[in-house]
Structures are given as structure tokens and as C-alpha cells.
Design a protein around this motif. Structure first.
Motif, PDB file in Angstrom:
ATOM      1  N   ALA A  67      96.976  50.636  42.437  1.00  0.00           N
ATOM      2  CA  ALA A  67      98.577  50.545  41.546  1.00  0.00           C
ATOM      3  C   ALA A  67      98.173  49.340  40.455  1.00  0.00           C
ATOM      4  N   ALA A 100      98.990  50.011  36.624  1.00  0.00           N
ATOM      5  CA  ALA A 100      99.688  49.307  35.919  1.00  0.00           C
ATOM      6  C   ALA A 100      98.956  48.833  34.495  1.00  0.00           C
ATOM      7  N   ALA A 108     100.239  48.965  30.660  1.00  0.00           N
ATOM      8  CA  ALA A 108     100.445  47.854  29.954  1.00  0.00           C
ATOM      9  C   ALA A 108      99.347  47.884  28.680  1.00  0.00           C
TER      10      ALA A 108
END
Ligand code: SF4
Length: 158
Positions: free
Chosen positions: A34, A38, A42
């Protein structure tokens, strides 16, 4: 491959194996997946596909570990359509969002879900990499498609 690239590839392979094997015993290790997802999103907000080029442990690990064993053939022409890539990406996002909502109360269960996502996609990547080029998985990778989608959306706004 110079020594710096080799060191990065070895570190990426160690990371991928640690999550894939360790997550079986310690489900919370799945949250590393995860976190990587992310980071990919980003980084894409600043520069599309920069995660693939500079940081993806999966891509580096596949390229490094499978190179001696891969048949090194291109994917069959027309085998990966934009629609199929978007469908796979949409399915992944549906699974991620649905399971995050469903399992939010249990860290171990959610970690196990992300670990499963990692192992299934890694297995597909290894098979594709052996049959075709080491990084053949990148042609269909949902995280790659997600980065492209975000990058296009940002590009339209600018
Ligand atoms: S396409 Fe997927 S596996 Fe390949 S480098 Fe990008 S994020 Fe990693």
C-alpha cells in the motif's frame, strides 16, 4: 549495468522477496505494498511515470532477476490493448477501494489483502517475464496505467 544500478536492483529484489515471503507469516508486511502504491501516485503528481523510472522495486526486481531466464521475446502485437489495460486497472482499483472499506477495522486482514494483491501480480509478472521480456508485466501493470491516467488528467488541467 554499473555497480550502483546493480546495488539498486539487488535491494529491490530483496524488498520484493521480503514482502512476498514475509507477508505470508506477518500480514502487516502487506502494508508495504500500500505504501509503494501511495508513493507511485504521489510521485506521478509531480512527474508522470517517474515512479516507474526511478523507484519501482517490482520493475527493477523483475528486470534484474529474470534477465538470465527470460526468452526475451516481445509481447505479441495487439495482445495488450488500451481498453484491456484500463479494465485491469479499474478492476484493481475496485478491489483496493472495496477491500479498504470492508476491512478497515482489521489491520491484519487488510494487510493480508495487500499481500495477496502483491503475490498474485508478482506471479503474473514472473510468468510474463519468463515467456516474454523480463519486464513484460510493465505493459499491463495496473499501477503503470494508473500513473498514465493521473498524468493525463493533470496534463489536461494545465
Ligand atoms: S509499470 Fe508497474 S511494475 Fe513496471 S515499473 Fe511501473 S509500476 Fe513498476
Amino acid at each position: 549495468m554499473n555497480s550502483r544500478n546493480t546495488a539498486q536492483a539487488v535491494a529491490s529484489l530483496a524488498f520484493v522477496l521480503a514482502v512476498a515471503v514475509g507477508g505470508f507469516f506477518y500480514p502487516l508486511a502487506g502494508f508495504a505494498v500500500a505504501l509503494v502504491m501511495a508513493v507511485a501516485v504521489a510521485m506521478t503528481l509531480f512527474r508522470p511515470r517517474s515512479f516507474c523510472a526511478k523507484a519501482c522495486p517490482r520493475g527493477r526486481a523483475l528486470g534484474f532477476a529474470l534477465k538470465p531466464f527470460s526468452r526475451g521475446r516481445p509481447l505479441p502485437a495487439g495482445s495488450v490493448t488500451p481498453g484491456a489495460k484500463r479494465a485491469l486497472c479499474g478492476f484493481m482499483m475496485f478491489c483496493v477501494i472495496g477491500n479498504v472499506a470492508r476491512l478497515a477495522g482489521s489491520g491484519a486482514a487488510l494487510g493480508r489483502f495487500f499481500w495477496g494483491l502483491c503475490v498474485i501480480s508478482l506471479a503474473a509478472g514472473v510468468v510474463a517475464g519468463l515467456l516474454y521480456r523480463p519486464r513484460a508485466w510493465c505493459a499491463v501493470c495496473p499501477m503503470g496505467t494508473l500513473q498514465d491516467t493521473i498524468g493525463q488528467a493533470i496534463g489536461k488541467r494545465r
